[in-house]
Design a protein around this motif. Structure first.
Motif, mmCIF file in Angstrom:
data_model
loop_
_atom_site.group_PDB
_atom_site.id
_atom_site.type_symbol
_atom_site.label_atom_id
_atom_site.label_comp_id
_atom_site.label_asym_id
_atom_site.label_seq_id
_atom_site.Cartn_x
_atom_site.Cartn_y
_atom_site.Cartn_z
ATOM 1 N N ARG A 182 15.922 5.794 3.059
ATOM 2 C CA ARG A 182 14.760 4.895 3.094
ATOM 3 C C ARG A 182 13.729 5.338 4.130
ATOM 4 O O ARG A 182 12.508 5.264 3.895
ATOM 5 N N GLY A 183 14.206 5.830 5.256
ATOM 6 C CA GLY A 183 13.310 6.262 6.332
ATOM 7 C C GLY A 183 12.394 7.399 5.913
ATOM 8 O O GLY A 183 11.295 7.559 6.465
ATOM 9 N N ASP A 184 12.807 8.177 4.927
ATOM 10 C CA ASP A 184 11.989 9.304 4.464
ATOM 11 C C ASP A 184 10.727 8.854 3.738
ATOM 12 O O ASP A 184 9.837 9.656 3.479
ATOM 13 N N LEU A 185 10.665 7.563 3.375
ATOM 14 C CA LEU A 185 9.481 7.070 2.662
ATOM 15 C C LEU A 185 8.490 6.380 3.599
ATOM 16 O O LEU A 185 7.528 5.758 3.155
ATOM 17 N N GLU A 186 8.711 6.510 4.915
ATOM 18 C CA GLU A 186 7.740 5.959 5.869
ATOM 19 C C GLU A 186 6.450 6.772 5.773
ATOM 20 O O GLU A 186 6.475 7.995 5.641
ATOM 21 N N SER A 187 5.317 6.075 5.809
ATOM 22 C CA SER A 187 4.027 6.752 5.740
ATOM 23 C C SER A 187 3.316 6.660 7.084
ATOM 24 O O SER A 187 3.499 5.700 7.826
ATOM 25 N N ARG A 188 2.496 7.656 7.383
ATOM 26 C CA ARG A 188 1.691 7.654 8.598
ATOM 27 C C ARG A 188 0.658 6.531 8.557
ATOM 28 O O ARG A 188 0.322 5.949 9.595
ATOM 29 N N VAL A 189 0.148 6.222 7.364
ATOM 30 C CA VAL A 189 -0.981 5.282 7.268
ATOM 31 C C VAL A 189 -0.752 4.038 6.424
ATOM 32 O O VAL A 189 -1.467 3.055 6.558
ATOM 33 N N ALA A 190 0.211 4.087 5.503
ATOM 34 C CA ALA A 190 0.383 2.974 4.551
ATOM 35 C C ALA A 190 1.789 2.381 4.648
ATOM 36 O O ALA A 190 2.597 2.820 5.469
ATOM 37 N N ASP A 191 2.066 1.361 3.808
ATOM 38 C CA ASP A 191 3.391 0.730 3.841
ATOM 39 C C ASP A 191 4.483 1.708 3.432
ATOM 40 O O ASP A 191 5.609 1.653 3.921
ATOM 41 N N SER B 24 9.367 11.837 -0.299
ATOM 42 C CA SER B 24 10.057 12.158 0.943
ATOM 43 C C SER B 24 9.591 13.534 1.422
ATOM 44 O O SER B 24 9.142 14.346 0.607
ATOM 45 N N PRO B 25 9.662 13.823 2.730
ATOM 46 C CA PRO B 25 9.229 15.146 3.190
ATOM 47 C C PRO B 25 10.179 16.286 2.803
ATOM 48 O O PRO B 25 9.847 17.448 2.985
ATOM 49 N N HIS B 26 11.336 15.956 2.265
ATOM 50 C CA HIS B 26 12.253 17.018 1.812
ATOM 51 C C HIS B 26 12.708 16.711 0.390
ATOM 52 O O HIS B 26 12.460 15.624 -0.123
ATOM 53 N N ARG B 27 13.396 17.672 -0.251
ATOM 54 C CA ARG B 27 13.712 17.444 -1.666
ATOM 55 C C ARG B 27 15.132 16.970 -1.932
ATOM 56 O O ARG B 27 15.504 16.724 -3.072
ATOM 57 N N TRP B 28 15.938 16.824 -0.896
ATOM 58 C CA TRP B 28 17.340 16.456 -1.111
ATOM 59 C C TRP B 28 17.485 15.026 -1.622
ATOM 60 O O TRP B 28 16.869 14.111 -1.094
ATOM 61 N N GLY B 29 18.300 14.863 -2.629
ATOM 62 C CA GLY B 29 18.524 13.514 -3.181
ATOM 63 C C GLY B 29 17.278 12.924 -3.809
ATOM 64 O O GLY B 29 17.041 11.721 -3.737
ATOM 65 N N GLY B 30 16.485 13.775 -4.468
ATOM 66 C CA GLY B 30 15.201 13.334 -5.022
ATOM 67 C C GLY B 30 15.311 12.203 -6.038
ATOM 68 O O GLY B 30 14.429 11.341 -6.116
ATOM 69 N N MET B 31 16.378 12.186 -6.825
ATOM 70 C CA MET B 31 16.547 11.091 -7.803
ATOM 71 C C MET B 31 16.770 9.771 -7.071
ATOM 72 O O MET B 31 16.260 8.722 -7.484
ATOM 73 N N LEU B 32 17.504 9.835 -5.975
ATOM 74 C CA LEU B 32 17.842 8.621 -5.227
ATOM 75 C C LEU B 32 16.622 8.102 -4.475
ATOM 76 O O LEU B 32 16.367 6.885 -4.438
ATOM 77 N N THR B 33 15.841 9.011 -3.904
ATOM 78 C CA THR B 33 14.628 8.589 -3.186
ATOM 79 C C THR B 33 13.682 7.853 -4.122
ATOM 80 O O THR B 33 13.080 6.843 -3.752
ATOM 81 N N ALA B 34 13.548 8.371 -5.350
ATOM 82 C CA ALA B 34 12.672 7.709 -6.326
ATOM 83 C C ALA B 34 13.178 6.299 -6.599
ATOM 84 O O ALA B 34 12.392 5.338 -6.672
ATOM 85 N N THR C 247 0.842 -1.202 0.000
ATOM 86 C CA THR C 247 0.000 0.000 0.000
ATOM 87 C C THR C 247 0.876 1.250 0.000
ATOM 88 O O THR C 247 1.943 1.277 0.602
ATOM 89 N N VAL C 248 0.398 2.270 -0.707
ATOM 90 C CA VAL C 248 1.169 3.513 -0.838
ATOM 91 C C VAL C 248 0.278 4.718 -0.575
ATOM 92 O O VAL C 248 -0.827 4.829 -1.124
ATOM 93 N N GLU C 249 0.781 5.607 0.269
ATOM 94 C CA GLU C 249 0.103 6.883 0.502
ATOM 95 C C GLU C 249 0.611 7.870 -0.542
ATOM 96 O O GLU C 249 1.818 8.132 -0.624
ATOM 97 N N VAL C 250 -0.324 8.379 -1.344
ATOM 98 C CA VAL C 250 0.053 9.302 -2.421
ATOM 99 C C VAL C 250 0.099 10.724 -1.847
ATOM 100 O O VAL C 250 -0.903 11.426 -1.818
ATOM 101 N N ILE C 251 1.254 11.106 -1.364
ATOM 102 C CA ILE C 251 1.391 12.442 -0.777
ATOM 103 C C ILE C 251 1.378 13.495 -1.876
ATOM 104 O O ILE C 251 0.822 14.574 -1.720
ATOM 105 N N ASN C 252 2.029 13.166 -2.995
ATOM 106 C CA ASN C 252 2.157 14.117 -4.096
ATOM 107 C C ASN C 252 1.786 13.403 -5.406
ATOM 108 O O ASN C 252 2.446 12.452 -5.802
#
Ligand code: BES
Ligand code: MN
Ligand code: ZN
Length: 503
Positions: free
Chosen positions: A423-432, A437-447, A342-347
């Motif tokens: 990896r921790g930046d992709l934790e969701s309040r409600v979903a898996d 991520s809540p910040h924009r640093w390293g956006g290519m890597l987070t994806a 499950t994924v929370e679609v923040i954006n």
């Protein structure tokens, strides 16, 4: 439905400069600062080349990379003029230098019908690819009002000078280069087709037509099938549009025993408005290129079949249009990806990873040995690496192999890390998982880290972010014009061939 037919110049082997030729293109190197003609064993008379060099030096030619110098032809040649294109330092010439120089020559020779060249003596395949791709244009939507006039038409015929036109190696090098150029042009055509005309159902039809013509197995899932089978990422992204999503699968079987299995996955967002998390208006038109990953994997699997590569290759291609509407997904929605995550679609603008996750899980149901996905995934790719350098991520060893092969073919992919802490930046309040991520640093890597969650153990994986490299919004360079570039078709072909040869 007609498949896009690349309109490339005719490429032929020639044992001498023919009467039909209008211009002769030669390569000029700089050896310790002194220009020299590099014509190898091309069938042009030594004395003629000597006279030519004198004329070129007289007008200041130096041989530096991609320098263009045009002079009247010596009387003994059937052409009117000679174009010398710089190859740079004699000891640094590689295939990509030849490709770029040939492409630059092709781009300036508009209005010339037939070109003969000795660049084929330096590297036949690279010269053929460079001329073909440099001469590529996309004119589908030009009416007579703005169709290219005679003096603006691309080169129509290229004579590649070789000592013997019957030489088997020369023939097979030309066949291969022609197939590669056609595949790159096919990908470019898809990318250059405007979003008014290329929407998921239409894209799927065209991919199917291409695949069937190449003898591939083709499977297309429509919106009902996607819903039924649980492709929540593709359905979620597609539901804001009146033009429903698709999932296309093209399979090539080499019929060889123990052939390695390569799965390709490419992002096919036919237009990315951002959805409810809508993008600013400035530059949004470039989001017509958001299906470039899909275009590249479709062209590549067709190319693999044409070349008869000894690997089994599948392309799994999710296609959707990311639009805002009353039926669009909302920031905060939770969706269930194919396979159950499950994924929370923040954006809603981080839509590429949602459709790719479904496609990756589907592709891996076939137990591939290798998985290569490619996507115009993040603006952060361009922040990190600029517009011409793809970011390559994934499992360390395979990532490095893919990046090295990408360098070899001149598409210049570069290896990037997955720092553990992201990896921790992709934790969701409600979903898996959260999709951003809540910040924009390293956006290519987070994806990339998001996608990694969907890659099963035991599959060697590489992810190629081509947000910048797939679409040239700047001026033309080398064999690349404005618009779709066809990156990373040649990288993926190199990977498939390397895997076929070495496992
Ligand atoms: N398609 C874009 C990425 C992109 C940007 C490609 C520019 C080519 C040129 C992608 O869907 C996107 O919007 N990514 C967001 C991710 C963000 C919301 C985490 C981005 O890069 O801003
Ligand atoms: Mn987006
Ligand atoms: Zn996108």
């Amino acid at each position: 439905m007609s498949a896009p037919t690349p309109d490339l110049p005719e490429l032929v082997l020639a044992g001498s400069v023919s009467e039909r030729a209008d211009v002769l293109v030669i390569g000029l190197t700089s050896a310790d600062g002194t220009p020299e003609i590099l014509a190898g064993d091309a069938p042009v008379d030594e004395a003629v080349l000597g006279e030519l060099l004198d004329n070129l030096v007289a007008v200041g030619a130096t041989g530096r990379s991609e320098e263009l110098t045009r002079v009247p032809a010596p009387a003994s040649l059937p052409v009117a003029s000679v174009l010398a294109v710089g190859l740079g330092d004699a000891d640094k010439i590689d295939a990509e230098q030849v490709r770029r120089s040939a492409g630059t020559a092709a781009r300036v020779l508009t209005g010339v019908e037939t070109v003969a060249t000795t660049l084929s003596a330096v590297d036949l395949g690279a010269a053929a690819e460079g001329f073909a791709l440099g001469a590529y244009t996309y004119t589908e939507f030009r009416s007579e009002k703005s169709a290219p006039k005679e003096d603006a038409r691309p080169v129509a015929r290229v004579e590649l000078l070789v000592p013997s036109t019957r030489d088997r190696d020369a023939k097979s090098a030309l066949t291969r280069a022609t197939a590669i150029a056609e595949a790159v042009a096919t990908a470019r055509n898809f990318v250059n087709t405007p979003p008014s005309h290329l929407f998921p159902a239409e894209f799927a039809e065209r991919a199917k037509a291409l695949g069937e013509a190449a003898g591939l197995k083709v499977e297309v899932l429509d919106e009902k099938a996607l819903e039924k089978k649980g492709f929540g990422g593709i359905v979620g992204v597609g539901k804001g549009s009146s033009r429903p999503p698709r999932l296309v699968r093209l399979s090539y079987s080499s019929k060889k025993r123990k052939a390695p299995k390569v799965a390709l996955v490419g992002k096919g967002i036919t237009f990315d408005t951002g959805g409810i998390s809508i993008k600013p208006a400035a530059g949004m038109e470039a989001m017509t290129s958001d299906m470039a990953g899909a275009a590249a994997v479709i062209a590549t699997v067709v190319l693999a079949a044409k070349l008869g590569v000894a690997a089994d290759v599948t392309a799994t291609v999710p296609m959707a249009e990311n639009m805002p509407s009353s039926t669009a997904q909302r920031p905060g929605d939770v969706l269930t990806q194919y396979g159950g995550t499950t994924v929370e679609v923040i954006n809603t603008d981080a839509e590429g990873r949602l459709i790719l996750a479904d496609a990756i899980v589907r592709a891996c149901e076939d137990d591939p040995d290798y998985l290569v996905d490619t996507a115009t995934l993040t603006g952060a790719q361009m922040v990190a690496l600029g517009t011409r350098t793809p970011g390559v991520m994934g499992h360390d060893e395979f990532r490095d192999r893919v990046a090295a092969l990408s360098q070899e073919v001149g598409e210049n992919g570069w290896p990037m890390p997955f720092p553990k802490e992201l990896r921790g930046d992709l934790e969701s309040r409600v979903a898996d998982l959260a999709n951003v991520s809540p910040h924009r640093w390293g956006g290519m890597l987070t994806a990339g880290i998001f996608l990694k969650e969907f890659v099963p153990e035991g599959v060697q994986w590489a992810h190629i972010d081509v947000a910048g490299p797939a679409f040239n919004t700047g001026g033309p360079f080398g064999y690349v014009g404005k618009g779709g570039t066809g990156v990373p078709v040649r990288t993926m072909l190199a990977v498939i061939e390397d895997v076929a040869a070495n496992g």
